[in-house]
Design an enzyme around this catalytic site. Structure first.
Site, mmCIF file in Angstrom:
data_model
loop_
_atom_site.group_PDB
_atom_site.id
_atom_site.type_symbol
_atom_site.label_atom_id
_atom_site.label_comp_id
_atom_site.label_asym_id
_atom_site.label_seq_id
_atom_site.Cartn_x
_atom_site.Cartn_y
_atom_site.Cartn_z
ATOM 1 N N GLU A 17 0.866 -1.327 -0.077
ATOM 2 C CA GLU A 17 0.117 -0.051 0.104
ATOM 3 C C GLU A 17 0.911 1.270 -0.137
ATOM 4 O O GLU A 17 1.699 1.369 0.994
ATOM 5 C CB GLU A 17 -1.084 -0.033 1.336
ATOM 6 N N THR A 48 -3.499 5.174 -1.227
ATOM 7 C CA THR A 48 -4.893 5.338 -0.150
ATOM 8 C C THR A 48 -5.336 6.915 -0.893
ATOM 9 O O THR A 48 -4.633 7.635 -1.779
ATOM 10 C CB THR A 48 -4.367 5.845 1.098
ATOM 11 N N ALA A 51 -7.532 11.573 4.158
ATOM 12 C CA ALA A 51 -8.629 11.832 5.046
ATOM 13 C C ALA A 51 -9.307 13.028 4.614
ATOM 14 O O ALA A 51 -8.429 14.100 4.250
ATOM 15 C CB ALA A 51 -8.119 11.929 6.489
ATOM 16 N N HIS A 76 -7.744 3.717 -3.758
ATOM 17 C CA HIS A 76 -8.912 4.069 -2.735
ATOM 18 C C HIS A 76 -9.911 4.993 -3.185
ATOM 19 O O HIS A 76 -9.292 6.192 -3.841
ATOM 20 C CB HIS A 76 -8.309 4.396 -1.539
ATOM 21 N N GLY A 107 -14.515 6.843 4.390
ATOM 22 C CA GLY A 107 -13.755 7.541 5.080
ATOM 23 C C GLY A 107 -13.831 8.279 6.500
ATOM 24 O O GLY A 107 -14.914 8.297 6.792
ATOM 25 N N ASP A 108 -12.882 8.953 6.739
ATOM 26 C CA ASP A 108 -12.823 9.573 8.328
ATOM 27 C C ASP A 108 -13.639 10.897 7.994
ATOM 28 O O ASP A 108 -13.729 11.515 6.920
ATOM 29 C CB ASP A 108 -11.487 10.053 8.601
ATOM 30 N N TYR A 144 -13.853 -5.427 9.263
ATOM 31 C CA TYR A 144 -13.309 -5.391 10.452
ATOM 32 C C TYR A 144 -13.442 -6.623 11.374
ATOM 33 O O TYR A 144 -14.447 -6.896 12.015
ATOM 34 C CB TYR A 144 -14.008 -4.181 11.320
ATOM 35 N N GLN A 211 2.896 6.299 16.875
ATOM 36 C CA GLN A 211 1.762 6.095 15.484
ATOM 37 C C GLN A 211 1.017 5.116 15.819
ATOM 38 O O GLN A 211 -0.523 5.078 15.674
ATOM 39 C CB GLN A 211 2.667 6.015 14.342
#
Length: 235
Positions: A17, A48, A51, A76, A107-108, A144, A211
């Site tokens: 990724e 990706t 955000a 993405h 998405g966030d 998830y 992180q």
């Protein structure tokens, strides 16, 4: 190549990724890194989408670099901060670039997000429906193993996941996990509710302790004690 065809040919695949640059000045270094990783000849590479769409302008560009190296790209695409016109603009750009695979994500929530405000998209399944209607793409979705952090139970999460798959998802890729039994249990429960698309294991290399602590808190992922002890010792 559409990834749905890849899994008809291979039982085991490896992918990487890439994260698009946050600044114009970083584009060349990211592009160089992507080219070097592509030389390892993974089965595909995903790119990706920032955000709130923050780095989205680079997603198709990086995906094109991936494909120029002879590696299949998976772009993405998030929807919660976009309207239908913006999504179609992104789909047109990906189609023109020859990208055939999309990972469709909610998405966030962007800063200042108002849940009550009228929006074209609130959930990933709505984006899946839009891409399916547009046509021409292999569509992936997220899942998830330990349940979505916003769901009250794993059963509720699985119901939503089945709805999303039924809308046209061709494959799923998991949130990171650090306990294999969580994945095996999830695969069994997914099969029980009729989810039969390929499910890819999402692996997150641990390179930064701070992180990782932040990501775990956001995702609801469990870090087993044996790994937590290692993280604390070598942070």
């Amino acid at each position: 190549m559409k990834l749905s065809n890849l899994w008809k040919e291979k039982d085991v695949t490896l992918s990487f990724e890439a994260f698009p640059p946050k600044k114009d000045s970083d584009f060349d270094s990211v592009a160089t890194a992507v080219e070097k990783i592509a030389q390892l000849k993974p089965d595909f590479m995903s790119v990706t989408y920032g955000a709130g769409g923050g780095t989205s302008t680079y997603t198709s560009q990086i995906a094109q670099i991936v494909q120029a190296q002879g590696v299949t790209a998976l772009a993405h695409l998030t929807c919660v901060s976009s309207d239908r016109e913006r999504i179609h603009h992104e789909l047109d750009a990906l189609k023109e670039a020859g990208i055939e695979n999309i990972l469709a994500l909610r998405g966030d929530y962007p800063e200042g997000y108002d849940p009550a405000a009228p929006r074209d998209f609130r959930y990933a399944y709505e984006l899946v429906q839009e891409i399916q209607a547009y046509g021409g793409f292999c569509i992936g979705g997220a899942c998830y193993p330990e349940g979505h952090v916003e769901c009250l139970s794993q059963a509720e999460d699985l119901r939503h996941l089945k709805e999303k798959v039924d809308c046209g998802v061709d494959f799923l890729t998991t949130q990171m996990f650090f306990d294999n039994s969580a994945l095996y249990s999830f695969l069994y429960r997914a099969q029980e509710v009729g989810i039969n698309v390929p499910i890819l294991a999402g692996i997150m290399p641990v390179t930064n302790a701070a992180q990782m602590t932040r990501i775990l808190s956001l995702s609801g992922t469990t870090l087993p004690n044996r790994f937590r002890m290692i993280l604390d010792r070598f942070r």
